[in-house]
Scaffold this motif. Structure first.
Motif: not given
Ligand SMILES: *Cc1c(COP(=O)(O)O)cnc(C)c1O
Length: 387
Positions: A101-103, A127, A199, A201-202, A230, A233
């Motif tokens: 995961a990105c986490f 985040h 990051d 992700c969004h 990630t 999303k």
């Molecule tokens: C959703 C999100 C994550 C986590 O991503 P996962 O793959 O769901 O763990 C990390 N950083 C940001 C900015 C996010 O929005």
């Protein structure tokens, strides 16, 4: 714990889960009712994409169900390498490492690269996973106000005392939908000899002319040392994370990043669908074009109706209500009208900045957007938000 749970409930902060009984998509089934979904991170509408479902099935047929191993023992198939290549290709970077995961990507990116001799300079609205990743690392920490370049410059001046410096930011901040000013961040990084980590992700799949993320938006492809992202999303919405960037950094992460070394490999279904997903995005920008068109349409109509919408550069539209109770009442009434959205208030957003966050998707058709806008107008009038 029961006492504390009661306190959480009494403060109105108890989180409950809304149970969906259909695939994740624009129109979902909740409690036996069809509602329009405007709060998923399903930016490109791929969560229920038939081609990805087929690719996942094919990958299971060809490569099985699970990997039963971490990558470096026996958890790496040809497919994992292929997906990493596809990600590097998409972002114009040198190499990529996958995570569960990105986490995990954010949790495992700082500690292997930075020591107590170094400095991490982090945006205040980053985040939770970046915050946790920074906590696991012994580097000196600096924090600057959201997207505040004067404040960042002050931090960079102080951090000259350290050996290496890295500036960390979300590409798009999830509550306002604003993009980080990456052009200015990179300029400051050059001036003060710092690296940059974003990051995505969004922002990946969303920002830039073809959706290739924040480095495309600012014409900085391949110029940022570290990107994390990630697959959960815009990129299909299943699960999986990655770090992509300079090859020496990725190489070091493969040696030392703990969530990579000590956690299981992504399963073939996710990897196979991931490869297919990047193939689709290489073939055509149509989904991204539709997303941009939908965001523009939604924002224009909502503002014309009289709503106060924060400027956005992403697919996140913050409908500002300012009052916490109003944000909850409005979200509840919208749900009665068949529109699924979430109201946010302090402490998730600053005091007096309550809002409803709407997330637009390429999976939305014009008719979905129109129904959502009509529901907002109806409820807005009932609650006195609109005249
Ligand atoms: C959703 C999100 C994550 C986590 O991503 P996962 O793959 O769901 O763990 C990390 N950083 C940001 C900015 C996010 O929005």
């Amino acid at each position: 714990m029961q006492h504390e749970l009661d306190e959480i409930r009494a403060a109105g902060l108890y989180k409950t889960e809304r149970v969906i009984c259909s695939p994740q998509r624009a129109e979902i089934e909740v409690a036996g009712r069809k509602v329009l979904n405007f709060c998923a991170n399903n930016y490109l509408g791929l969560s229920d994409n038939k081609r990805l479902v087929e690719a996942a099935k094919r990958a299971m047929d060809e490569r099985g169900y699970g990997m039963s191993s971490v990558r470096f023992i026996c958890g790496c198939q040809d497919m994992h390498k292929e997906l990493e290549k596809a990600i590097s290709n998409y972002f114009g970077t040198e190499d990529t490492i996958l995570y569960a995961a990105c986490f995990d990507a954010n949790g495992g990116v700082f500690e292997p690269l930075f020591t107590e001799q170094d400095a991490i300079i982090s945006d205040a609205l980053n985040h939770a996973s970046i915050i946790d990743g920074v906590r696991l690392c012994k580097a000196v920490r600096y924090r600057y106000a959201n997207a505040d370049m004067a404040d960042l410059e002050e931090c960079l001046k102080k951090a000259q005392a350290q050996r290496f410096r890295i500036i960390c930011t979300d590409g798009v901040f999830s509550m306002d939908g604003n993009a980080a000013p990456l052009d200015k961040i990179v300029e400051l990084a050059e001036k003060y000899d710092a690296m940059v980590m974003v990051d995505e992700c969004h922002s990946a799949g969303v920002l830039g002319k073809t959706g290739r993320g924040i480095t495309e938006l600012y014409d900085l492809r391949g110029k940022v040392e570290i990107l994390t992202g990630t697959l959960g999303k815009a990129f299909g919405g299943a699960v999986g994370g990655f770090t992509t960037g300079k090859k020496e950094i990725i190489d070091m992460l493969r040696q030392r990043s703990r969530p990579y070394l000590f956690s299981n490999s992504l399963p073939p279904a996710v990897v196979g669908a991931g490869i297919e997903m990047f193939k689709m995005l290489e073939e055509s920008d149509a989904l991204h074009d539709k997303l941009v068109e939908n965001v523009e349409y939604f924002r224009t109509k909502m503002m014309a109706a009289g709503f106060d919408i924060k400027p956005t550069q992403s697919a996140i539209c913050a409908v500002m209500l300012y009052d916490a109770k109003l944000s909850q009442d409005m979200a509840a009434k919208l749900q009665e009208e068949g529109v699924f959205v979430t109201g946010f208030y302090y402490p998730v957003v600053p005091k007096g900045q309550a809002r409803i966050r709407v997330q637009v998707s390429a999976g939305h058709e014009r008719e979905h957007l129109d129904r959502c806008i009509a529901a907002f107008v109806k409820v807005g009038k009932e609650l006195g938000v609109l005249k």
